[in-house]
Write an enzyme that holds these catalytic residues in place. Structure first.
Site, PDB file in Angstrom:
ATOM      1  CG  LEU A  85      -1.998  -1.096   1.256  1.00 43.16           C
ATOM      2  CD1 LEU A  85      -2.768  -1.030   2.569  1.00 43.16           C
ATOM      3  CD2 LEU A  85      -2.955  -0.960   0.082  1.00 43.16           C
ATOM      4  NE  ARG A  86       6.859   2.205   2.142  1.00 43.27           N
ATOM      5  CZ  ARG A  86       7.310   1.028   2.529  1.00 43.27           C
ATOM      6  NH1 ARG A  86       7.736   0.152   1.635  1.00 43.27           N
ATOM      7  NH2 ARG A  86       7.345   0.693   3.802  1.00 43.27           N
ATOM      8  N   GLY A  87       2.490   2.513  -2.377  1.00 41.35           N
ATOM      9  CA  GLY A  87       2.258   3.251  -3.620  1.00 41.35           C
ATOM     10  C   GLY A  87       1.099   4.207  -3.505  1.00 41.35           C
TER      11      GLY A  87
END
Length: 341
Positions: free
Chosen positions: A272-274
């Site tokens: 989910l870092r994107g």
């Protein structure tokens, strides 16, 4: 110490400059990775950014640039507690550097002369609240990469050796540059960079001539060239400060959150870092534009730099990562709407 080339005078490389400005607006974006040919202005832009950034307020005698006396670590035994204004720190991390130089270690001179066990801060302490720059980051030794990953994750540097147990804040914007022909970057470290841009040599004569003209003018008369570009850099610094102030007020709609998730699913990015980086970068872009809310145009503008380095490799697609992102952005968000005249 010689003055760096003015940031505003750098010709072209708009994506690189925009990415660096966004991290100045919101340091929590997580840094910038600049990959490209030699001689394309990568290190010049980083040095120029250092001179452009607004100063920080910190305790005069604190080795980790603490903003208040209460934040100074006990081991520092700070005596000068005046609050002063200093340039935002930009610290170089050279290749081949030792662990002790990065993290800090026992102050040998003090131990030998006074018999005292004291801590000598390292580069991570100096970079706190600033920028840590690594040239040729893809050639960095694995043990230093592991160290940086730990600190980037926790925002804290912990040193336990030679009878010392020291910890201090180490929050910085990581800026790396390199030439992809000389080796790839480890995926774990690659993912830690919030934004990534690819720079290439300009292909048109006019741009290359302008690069030569400005560089030659700077080399011949640095003082006069700096004076010429000082108003542009001052205005950009003012814009960055205004964007920082406006950032908390920029609203984000549910539709924008949905767009971020839809783009990352379509691109197949892991974790989910994107999404989080895309959202932060778009919000910083909106604040810099003076917009009150994040719009699809802001997402389009930052998508390639926020997501390009997070793509899974596709052996059937020979296009570059930026082109793939732009294609999927167009498919997911629809074509750019042109305002009627």
């Amino acid at each position: 110490m010689s003055q760096p080339f003015p940031f505003s005078a750098i010709v072209g490389q708009e994506a690189m400059k925009h990415a660096m400005v966004l991290t100045a607006v919101d340091p929590s974006i997580g840094g910038v990775l600049v990959f490209g040919d030699r001689g394309t202005g990568k290190s010049t832009a980083v040095r120029a950014l250092a001179a452009l950034l607004p100063p920080i307020r910190c305790v005069a005698g604190c080795p980790v640039n603490s903003p208040r006396k209460a934040d100074c670590p006990d081991w520092a035994a700070v005596e000068d507690t005046r609050i002063v204004s200093r340039p935002t720190p930009v610290v170089d991390l050279p290749l081949g550097v030792s662990d002790d130089r990065v993290t800090g270690a026992l102050d040998i001179e003090r131990a030998l002369t006074k018999g005292e066990k004291a801590f000598q801060p390292g580069l991570l302490a100096k970079a706190n609240r600033g920028y840590l720059y690594i040239d040729e980051v893809n050639l960095l030794e694995d043990h230093i990469v592991d160290l940086l990953l730990d600190v980037a994750q926790s925002g804290e540097n912990l040193v336990e050796r030679e009878g010392l147990s020291i910890r201090h804040p180490a929050r910085f914007v990581l800026v790396g540059s390199g030439n992809p022909e000389e080796g790839e970057l480890r995926p774990q470290l690659l993912d830690r960079f919030g934004l990534s841009v690819e720079v290439t040599s300009p292909h048109d004569i006019d741009t290359r001539v302008e690069v030569m003209r400005r560089r030659d003018a700077f080399d011949r008369d640095p003082r006069g060239f700096l004076k010429l570009w000082k108003p542009q850099d001052a205005q950009l610094r003012k814009d960055i400060l205004a964007a920082r102030k406006a950032l908390p007020k920029v609203s984000t709609s549910e539709n924008t959150l949905t767009d971020c998730a839809a783009l990352c699913i379509a691109l197949g990015s892991d974790g989910l870092r994107g999404e989080l980086t895309l959202l932060k970068a778009a919000r910083a872009a909106a604040a810099f534009d003076g917009a009150k809310s994040v719009e699809r145009e802001h997402l389009r503008r930052v998508a390639a730099m926020a997501l390009g380095h997070r793509l899974r490799r596709d052996p059937m697609d020979e296009s570059g990562s930026a082109a793939r992102v732009e294609r999927i952005v167009a498919d997911t968000l629809g074509p750019v709407r042109v305002a009627a005249e």
